[in-house]
Design a protein around this motif. Structure first.
Motif, PDB file in Angstrom:
ATOM      1  N   LEU A  27       0.814  -1.216   0.000  1.00 17.50           N
ATOM      2  CA  LEU A  27       0.000   0.000   0.000  1.00 17.50           C
ATOM      3  C   LEU A  27       0.852   1.273   0.000  1.00 17.50           C
ATOM      4  CD1 LEU A  27      -2.977  -1.048   2.291  1.00 17.50           C
ATOM      5  CD2 LEU A  27      -2.852  -1.013  -0.209  1.00 17.50           C
ATOM      6  N   PHE A  28       2.115   1.162   0.397  1.00 19.45           N
ATOM      7  CA  PHE A  28       3.018   2.314   0.308  1.00 19.45           C
ATOM      8  C   PHE A  28       3.266   2.720  -1.144  1.00 19.45           C
ATOM      9  CE2 PHE A  28       4.298   1.139   4.679  1.00 19.45           C
ATOM     10  CZ  PHE A  28       4.150   2.381   5.269  1.00 19.45           C
ATOM     11  N   ALA A  29       2.935   1.840  -2.081  1.00 15.83           N
ATOM     12  CA  ALA A  29       3.120   2.155  -3.499  1.00 15.83           C
ATOM     13  C   ALA A  29       2.344   3.399  -3.904  1.00 15.83           C
ATOM     14  CB  ALA A  29       2.703   0.973  -4.365  1.00 15.83           C
ATOM     15  N   TRP A  30       1.259   3.688  -3.211  1.00 13.93           N
ATOM     16  CA  TRP A  30       0.466   4.877  -3.513  1.00 13.93           C
ATOM     17  C   TRP A  30       1.293   6.155  -3.384  1.00 13.93           C
ATOM     18  CZ3 TRP A  30      -4.532   5.744  -5.180  1.00 13.93           C
ATOM     19  CH2 TRP A  30      -5.308   4.606  -5.389  1.00 13.93           C
ATOM     20  N   LEU A  31       2.303   6.148  -2.540  1.00 12.36           N
ATOM     21  CA  LEU A  31       3.160   7.335  -2.383  1.00 12.36           C
ATOM     22  C   LEU A  31       3.892   7.673  -3.680  1.00 12.36           C
ATOM     23  CD1 LEU A  31       4.705   6.627   1.145  1.00 12.36           C
ATOM     24  CD2 LEU A  31       2.906   8.288   0.560  1.00 12.36           C
TER      25      LEU A  31
END
Length: 193
Positions: A27-31
């Motif tokens: 979910l850190f990929a959204w950054l």
């Protein structure tokens, strides 16, 4: 004598941290969307490529690893890779892959497709990445976008490292899709002036 380092000279840490965080929690990929929108906003507002030249953490990472740590052959990039045909062709290809990723995300949101917990490297190799996602309060579509976007970011980083090793440290910057897009925006903005 070299000038004093500025805070933005350490943005390579942000790029490296992004890749590490996505390894442990997808979910850190959204950054990564920040790396997508900030260059475009700077190009639209300022009419220049300040992001590419000054703030791009990935470019800084390649400079550090290839230049300072000497992992680059420091050869000139071939002329065909600098050509408009290759750069615009790569931009179109990259966008096609990006829109395919968005389509897959839409299908998961719509319930027509199950969540795929893989990261696709170089648009071909499906790497299992199930440990990086354990479910959340969010829809599976949120996670699907994260897996797809991380795939795009990881693929472009791998391509960048390959060209860094083979050629000069920041050779990726020559054909980076974001750099090509910001250059097109700057040209269009300067025509309007």
């Amino acid at each position: 004598m070299k000038g004093k380092k500025k805070l933005y000279d350490y943005l390579w840490i942000v790029s490296l941290t992004y890749l590490i965080l996505g390894f442990f929690n997808i979910l850190f990929a959204w950054l990564g969307l920040l790396c997508f929108f900030i260059p475009l906003i700077i190009a639209i507002v300022k009419g220049n490529k300040a992001y590419c030249n000054k703030y791009c953490g990935r470019g800084q990472l390649f400079s550090l690893v290839g230049g300072r740590f000497g992992l680059s052959r420091k050869k000139d990039i071939p002329k065909w890779m600098k050509s408009h045909y290759f750069r615009y062709g790569f931009l179109i290809f990259f966008f096609a892959m990006f829109f395919l990723m968005l389509w897959n995300t839409y299908l998961v949101f719509a319930g027509s497709k199950d969540l795929s917990t893989v990261v696709t490297l170089l648009w071909t190799f499906k790497l299992p990445w199930h440990w990086a996602y354990h479910g959340t309060l969010f829809s599976d579509g949120i996670a699907q976008f994260a897996f797809g976007f991380y795939s795009v970011m990881l693929t472009s980083t791998v391509l960048g490292f390959l060209t860094m090793i083979l050629f000069k440290p920041r050779s990726w910057c020559v054909y980076c899709p974001m750099g090509t897009m910001t250059q097109l925006i700057c040209k269009a903005k300067n025509l309007v002036r």
